[in-house]
Scaffold this active site. Sequence first.
Site, mmCIF file in Angstrom:
data_model
loop_
_atom_site.group_PDB
_atom_site.id
_atom_site.type_symbol
_atom_site.label_atom_id
_atom_site.label_comp_id
_atom_site.label_asym_id
_atom_site.label_seq_id
_atom_site.Cartn_x
_atom_site.Cartn_y
_atom_site.Cartn_z
ATOM 1 N N ASP A 223 1.039 -1.200 0.153
ATOM 2 C CA ASP A 223 -0.076 -0.030 -0.426
ATOM 3 C C ASP A 223 0.951 1.208 0.000
ATOM 4 O OD1 ASP A 223 -2.243 -1.368 -0.398
ATOM 5 O OD2 ASP A 223 -2.707 -1.560 2.085
ATOM 6 N N GLU A 224 2.038 1.208 -0.413
ATOM 7 C CA GLU A 224 2.907 2.586 -0.472
ATOM 8 C C GLU A 224 3.638 2.537 -2.436
ATOM 9 O OE1 GLU A 224 6.282 2.443 2.306
ATOM 10 O OE2 GLU A 224 4.796 1.854 3.934
#
Length: 279
Positions: A223-224
Amino acid sequence: MTDLVVTLQCPDRPGIVHAITGGIVEAAGNIIELQQFTSPDTGQFFLRVQVEGAESSTLVDSLRGAAERHEATFQVHESNRPTPTLVLASKAGHCVNDLLFRRRSGELPIDVVGIMANHDVLAPMAEFYETPFTHRAVDATNKGEFEDEIRRTVEEQGVELVVLARYMQILSPELCAFLAGRAINIHHSFLPGFKGANPYRQAHTRGVKLIGATAHFVTSDLDEGPIIEQNVVRVDHSMNVAKLVRKGQAQESQTLAEAVRLFAEHRVLSDGDRTVIFR
């Protein structure tokens, strides 16, 4: 003759636009849209040009010399060609349904070659939209086999975009590397942030006032990855958990669809850990 889209990236220096537009004129092309940006952080120059009246192969040949002189990488796309897309899913159907509906209605320029899931819950939805559907229960013992199937599907069907439509599995670093720059994920965005089980219940307990969603490229850092699109909506104390979920899922669907549209229209360029979006 179909319109073409030229995307280009190179170190910033004088004369790039002059050289590229000159090449377009040489190929008998007419510019109908042009957007450019220079990143002050990386020193990279980005360009998106929509062209009518030129043949794709002629335009590529005409731009090659200018691109080499400016150390540029460029691509030429047919603007009306749907992007071959593979959707990965689990049980949640809101994002999948939204993508398939928008594709059917002509709002999204994608061609969904299939849905691959780790549950069979969404099979009826796929059947309704006449979309190929395969599923396999995934665990630690066979995760690699399922990822091999994903890789084969991408290669054999010429998939250019993989969409994780609430696919609740973490991709291996190897598959992330294979799909680099062509896989988009969606996740909720809470202020403050909540991870783990029942994030909407956590948000309700803490009395958050904003919820939203983030669509980003998939990387091995969970999620980055570089962000493509984000949205938020205001909520308040009167909303129970179920209403927060409905609000959040609507944001997830809308945000993911917009990110897919931007990608399919060749409006997303990568600038290190960030993206340049030509809307």
